[in-house]
Design a protein around this motif. Structure first.
Motif, PDB file in Angstrom:
ATOM      1  N   PHE A  39       3.222  -0.318  -2.528  1.00 30.08           N
ATOM      2  CA  PHE A  39       3.702  -0.699  -3.529  1.00 30.08           C
ATOM      3  C   PHE A  39       3.004  -1.690  -4.160  1.00 30.08           C
ATOM      4  CE2 PHE A  39       7.407   0.291  -1.440  1.00 30.08           C
ATOM      5  CZ  PHE A  39       8.700   0.321  -2.802  1.00 30.08           C
ATOM      6  N   LEU A  40       2.359  -1.445  -5.839  1.00 31.66           N
ATOM      7  CA  LEU A  40       0.822  -1.787  -6.082  1.00 31.66           C
ATOM      8  C   LEU A  40       1.851  -2.227  -7.768  1.00 31.66           C
ATOM      9  CD1 LEU A  40       0.514   1.258  -5.404  1.00 31.66           C
ATOM     10  CD2 LEU A  40      -1.824   0.247  -5.443  1.00 31.66           C
ATOM     11  N   LEU A  41       1.013  -3.304  -8.212  1.00 28.27           N
ATOM     12  CA  LEU A  41       0.923  -3.882  -9.971  1.00 28.27           C
ATOM     13  C   LEU A  41       0.198  -3.634 -10.061  1.00 28.27           C
ATOM     14  CD1 LEU A  41       3.373  -4.666 -11.556  1.00 28.27           C
ATOM     15  CD2 LEU A  41       2.863  -7.128 -10.390  1.00 28.27           C
ATOM     16  N   ASP A  42      -0.561  -2.695 -11.391  1.00 28.05           N
ATOM     17  CA  ASP A  42      -1.540  -2.865 -11.660  1.00 28.05           C
ATOM     18  C   ASP A  42      -2.844  -2.422 -10.694  1.00 28.05           C
ATOM     19  OD1 ASP A  42      -0.719  -3.676 -14.654  1.00 28.05           O
ATOM     20  OD2 ASP A  42      -1.406  -5.674 -14.641  1.00 28.05           O
ATOM     21  N   GLY A  43      -3.188  -1.492  -9.715  1.00 27.41           N
ATOM     22  CA  GLY A  43      -3.670  -1.387  -9.239  1.00 27.41           C
ATOM     23  C   GLY A  43      -3.666  -2.028  -7.377  1.00 27.41           C
ATOM     24  N   LYS A  44      -2.976  -2.941  -7.785  1.00 28.38           N
ATOM     25  CA  LYS A  44      -2.765  -3.552  -6.570  1.00 28.38           C
ATOM     26  C   LYS A  44      -2.151  -3.963  -5.834  1.00 28.38           C
ATOM     27  CE  LYS A  44      -6.046  -7.326  -9.013  1.00 28.38           C
ATOM     28  NZ  LYS A  44      -6.272  -8.700  -9.617  1.00 28.38           N
ATOM     29  N   PRO A  45      -1.972  -3.747  -4.368  1.00 22.63           N
ATOM     30  CA  PRO A  45      -1.423  -3.630  -3.521  1.00 22.63           C
ATOM     31  C   PRO A  45      -0.553  -5.068  -3.265  1.00 22.63           C
ATOM     32  CG  PRO A  45      -2.661  -2.529  -2.499  1.00 22.63           C
ATOM     33  CD  PRO A  45      -3.360  -3.192  -3.826  1.00 22.63           C
ATOM     34  N   PHE A  46       0.887  -5.142  -3.593  1.00 25.06           N
ATOM     35  CA  PHE A  46       2.170  -6.040  -3.400  1.00 25.06           C
ATOM     36  C   PHE A  46       2.567  -6.100  -2.010  1.00 25.06           C
ATOM     37  CE2 PHE A  46       4.514  -4.406  -6.246  1.00 25.06           C
ATOM     38  CZ  PHE A  46       5.757  -4.267  -6.102  1.00 25.06           C
ATOM     39  N   THR A  47       3.102  -4.977  -0.989  1.00 20.88           N
ATOM     40  CA  THR A  47       3.373  -4.489  -0.166  1.00 20.88           C
ATOM     41  C   THR A  47       3.101  -3.627   0.483  1.00 20.88           C
ATOM     42  OG1 THR A  47       5.288  -5.879  -0.613  1.00 20.88           O
ATOM     43  CG2 THR A  47       6.448  -3.990   0.681  1.00 20.88           C
ATOM     44  N   THR A  48       2.819  -3.352   1.730  1.00 22.03           N
ATOM     45  CA  THR A  48       3.147  -2.101   2.300  1.00 22.03           C
ATOM     46  C   THR A  48       3.297  -1.954   3.559  1.00 22.03           C
ATOM     47  OG1 THR A  48       0.472  -2.089   1.615  1.00 22.03           O
ATOM     48  CG2 THR A  48       0.982  -0.969   3.587  1.00 22.03           C
ATOM     49  N   MET A  49       3.702  -0.769   3.519  1.00 19.22           N
ATOM     50  CA  MET A  49       4.896  -0.418   5.148  1.00 19.22           C
ATOM     51  C   MET A  49       4.286   0.688   5.930  1.00 19.22           C
ATOM     52  SD  MET A  49       8.517  -0.240   2.686  1.00 19.22           S
ATOM     53  CE  MET A  49       8.545  -1.529   2.145  1.00 19.22           C
ATOM     54  N   LYS A  50       4.669   0.726   7.224  1.00 20.56           N
ATOM     55  CA  LYS A  50       4.464   1.493   8.036  1.00 20.56           C
ATOM     56  C   LYS A  50       5.128   2.548   8.207  1.00 20.56           C
ATOM     57  CE  LYS A  50       1.663   3.766  11.413  1.00 20.56           C
ATOM     58  NZ  LYS A  50       0.912   4.658  10.865  1.00 20.56           N
ATOM     59  N   VAL A  51       5.593   3.328   8.567  1.00 20.03           N
ATOM     60  CA  VAL A  51       6.944   4.769   8.240  1.00 20.03           C
ATOM     61  C   VAL A  51       6.474   5.150   9.668  1.00 20.03           C
ATOM     62  CG1 VAL A  51       8.473   5.671   7.316  1.00 20.03           C
ATOM     63  CG2 VAL A  51       7.270   4.020   5.941  1.00 20.03           C
ATOM     64  N   TRP A  52       7.617   5.527  10.274  1.00 17.52           N
ATOM     65  CA  TRP A  52       7.414   6.158  11.492  1.00 17.52           C
ATOM     66  C   TRP A  52       8.438   7.807  10.428  1.00 17.52           C
ATOM     67  CZ3 TRP A  52       6.942   1.084  12.110  1.00 17.52           C
ATOM     68  CH2 TRP A  52       6.243   0.987  12.475  1.00 17.52           C
ATOM     69  N   GLU A  53       8.371   8.465  12.381  1.00 18.18           N
ATOM     70  CA  GLU A  53       9.259   9.722  11.932  1.00 18.18           C
ATOM     71  C   GLU A  53      10.297   9.246  11.294  1.00 18.18           C
ATOM     72  OE1 GLU A  53       7.596  10.610  16.388  1.00 18.18           O
ATOM     73  OE2 GLU A  53       7.041   9.284  14.250  1.00 18.18           O
TER      74      GLU A  53
END
Length: 103
Positions: free
Chosen positions: A57-71
């Motif tokens: 998730f980015l706000l003005d191109g800067k990440p504020f949340t990153t999630m690692k997701v599995w299958e």
């Protein structure tokens, strides 16, 4: 086989907010999330793995949340995060899957 067109949607609650408010940001992606363990009902062959592995998730191109997701996440996954509104900005979401597909 033709490549599917992915669809996604971002939704925020409340719809009206001001700087300093905390809002809920929901995001859904139309994606099969295949684990590589299911059979195709028509052919009987195992479907290859195809699943989202990263969501940012980015706000003005800067990440504020990153999630690692599995299958093991369900088909057409739904993600939800909270954001404290720092001011005006453009909210976007990017994701990749294990085959290199990007959106």
């Amino acid at each position: 086989m033709a490549e599917e067109t992915r669809r996604s949607m971002i939704k925020m609650k409340p719809k009206k907010y001001k700087v300093g408010d905390t809002i809920k940001v929901d995001f859904i992606i139309i994606h099969p999330m295949d684990t590589g363990m299911q059979k195709d009902k028509k052919t009987g062959k195992i479907k290859p793995e195809k699943y989202i592995d990263n969501v940012t998730f980015l706000l003005d191109g800067k990440p504020f949340t990153t999630m690692k997701v599995w299958e093991t996440v369900s088909t057409n996954p739904y993600f939800s995060v909270n954001l404290k509104v720092p001011g005006k900005g453009n909210l976007t979401v990017e994701y990749t899957d294990n085959t290199g597909e990007r959106q």
